[in-house]
Motif scaffolding. Structure first.
Motif, PDB file in Angstrom:
ATOM      1  N   ALA A 177     -23.333   2.337 -10.336  1.00  0.00           N
ATOM      2  CA  ALA A 177     -23.199   1.225  -9.399  1.00  0.00           C
ATOM      3  C   ALA A 177     -23.016   1.696  -7.955  1.00  0.00           C
ATOM      4  N   ASN A 178     -22.747   2.961  -7.732  1.00  0.00           N
ATOM      5  CA  ASN A 178     -22.430   3.433  -6.392  1.00  0.00           C
ATOM      6  C   ASN A 178     -23.308   4.625  -6.014  1.00  0.00           C
ATOM      7  N   ARG A 179     -24.610   4.436  -6.101  1.00  0.00           N
ATOM      8  CA  ARG A 179     -25.535   5.540  -5.865  1.00  0.00           C
ATOM      9  C   ARG A 179     -25.959   5.666  -4.406  1.00  0.00           C
ATOM     10  N   THR A 180     -25.701   4.656  -3.598  1.00  0.00           N
ATOM     11  CA  THR A 180     -26.084   4.700  -2.193  1.00  0.00           C
ATOM     12  C   THR A 180     -25.187   5.687  -1.455  1.00  0.00           C
ATOM     13  N   GLN A 181     -25.788   6.490  -0.623  1.00  0.00           N
ATOM     14  CA  GLN A 181     -25.008   7.462   0.129  1.00  0.00           C
ATOM     15  C   GLN A 181     -24.123   6.761   1.149  1.00  0.00           C
ATOM     16  N   ARG A 182     -23.028   7.383   1.467  1.00  0.00           N
ATOM     17  CA  ARG A 182     -22.068   6.856   2.430  1.00  0.00           C
ATOM     18  C   ARG A 182     -22.715   6.777   3.814  1.00  0.00           C
ATOM     19  N   ILE A 183     -22.410   5.700   4.553  1.00  0.00           N
ATOM     20  CA  ILE A 183     -22.909   5.555   5.918  1.00  0.00           C
ATOM     21  C   ILE A 183     -22.138   6.540   6.790  1.00  0.00           C
ATOM     22  N   PRO A 184     -22.835   7.363   7.561  1.00  0.00           N
ATOM     23  CA  PRO A 184     -22.141   8.359   8.395  1.00  0.00           C
ATOM     24  C   PRO A 184     -21.195   7.696   9.398  1.00  0.00           C
ATOM     25  N   GLU A 185     -20.092   8.385   9.686  1.00  0.00           N
ATOM     26  CA  GLU A 185     -19.096   7.832  10.604  1.00  0.00           C
ATOM     27  C   GLU A 185     -19.639   7.644  12.008  1.00  0.00           C
ATOM     28  N   ASP A 186     -20.603   8.472  12.439  1.00  0.00           N
ATOM     29  CA  ASP A 186     -21.158   8.295  13.778  1.00  0.00           C
ATOM     30  C   ASP A 186     -22.033   7.055  13.873  1.00  0.00           C
ATOM     31  N   VAL A 187     -22.397   6.480  12.737  1.00  0.00           N
ATOM     32  CA  VAL A 187     -23.121   5.206  12.701  1.00  0.00           C
ATOM     33  C   VAL A 187     -22.134   4.068  12.471  1.00  0.00           C
ATOM     34  N   MET A 188     -21.257   4.225  11.495  1.00  0.00           N
ATOM     35  CA  MET A 188     -20.336   3.163  11.118  1.00  0.00           C
ATOM     36  C   MET A 188     -19.290   2.880  12.186  1.00  0.00           C
ATOM     37  N   GLY A 189     -18.822   3.911  12.877  1.00  0.00           N
ATOM     38  CA  GLY A 189     -17.788   3.735  13.902  1.00  0.00           C
ATOM     39  C   GLY A 189     -18.193   2.755  14.980  1.00  0.00           C
ATOM     40  N   PRO A 190     -19.348   2.973  15.658  1.00  0.00           N
ATOM     41  CA  PRO A 190     -19.770   2.021  16.690  1.00  0.00           C
ATOM     42  C   PRO A 190     -20.039   0.622  16.138  1.00  0.00           C
ATOM     43  N   LEU A 191     -20.559   0.523  14.916  1.00  0.00           N
ATOM     44  CA  LEU A 191     -20.783  -0.802  14.326  1.00  0.00           C
ATOM     45  C   LEU A 191     -19.465  -1.537  14.111  1.00  0.00           C
ATOM     46  N   PHE A 192     -18.467  -0.812  13.652  1.00  0.00           N
ATOM     47  CA  PHE A 192     -17.153  -1.398  13.419  1.00  0.00           C
ATOM     48  C   PHE A 192     -16.522  -1.848  14.737  1.00  0.00           C
ATOM     49  N   VAL A 193     -16.610  -1.014  15.767  1.00  0.00           N
ATOM     50  CA  VAL A 193     -16.068  -1.370  17.089  1.00  0.00           C
ATOM     51  C   VAL A 193     -16.763  -2.622  17.613  1.00  0.00           C
ATOM     52  N   TRP A 194     -18.090  -2.673  17.491  1.00  0.00           N
ATOM     53  CA  TRP A 194     -18.841  -3.837  17.967  1.00  0.00           C
ATOM     54  C   TRP A 194     -18.436  -5.090  17.200  1.00  0.00           C
ATOM     55  N   ALA A 195     -18.267  -4.973  15.883  1.00  0.00           N
ATOM     56  CA  ALA A 195     -17.878  -6.133  15.076  1.00  0.00           C
ATOM     57  C   ALA A 195     -16.516  -6.670  15.519  1.00  0.00           C
ATOM     58  N   LEU A 196     -15.581  -5.776  15.775  1.00  0.00           N
ATOM     59  CA  LEU A 196     -14.258  -6.223  16.240  1.00  0.00           C
ATOM     60  C   LEU A 196     -14.344  -6.872  17.616  1.00  0.00           C
ATOM     61  N   ARG A 197     -15.155  -6.304  18.507  1.00  0.00           N
ATOM     62  CA  ARG A 197     -15.327  -6.919  19.826  1.00  0.00           C
ATOM     63  C   ARG A 197     -15.950  -8.299  19.704  1.00  0.00           C
TER      64      ARG A 197
END
Length: 71
Positions: free
Chosen positions: A19-39
């Motif tokens: 059920a968890n075969r997708t690779q983890r999203i890299p932090e250099d991608v996820m970090g800015p997305l998370f910051v943008w979502a909070l903003r």
């Protein structure tokens, strides 16, 4: 579970669950997305909620929330 770059996420490569075969999203991608979502939430939440309430009042005559049922 903490990330250990030398050891992965603690599950050997051949023993990953199906059920968890997708690779983890890299932090250099996820970090800015998370910051943008909070903003987005911080800056636009009040406008989105107000527009939703206005739409509900125009559509049904109330917001659909329990305290507005008598309007």
């Amino acid at each position: 579970m903490g990330h250990q770059p030398a050891h992965g996420w603690g599950v050997p490569q051949g023993q990953r669950p199906q059920a968890n075969r997708t690779q983890r999203i890299p932090e250099d991608v996820m970090g800015p997305l998370f910051v943008w979502a909070l903003r987005f939430i911080d800056h636009f939440a009040a406008d989105i909620c107000a527009a939703d309430e206005q739409w509900r009042r125009q559509r049904w005559g109330h917001t659909g929330r329990p305290h507005d049922q008598g309007e």
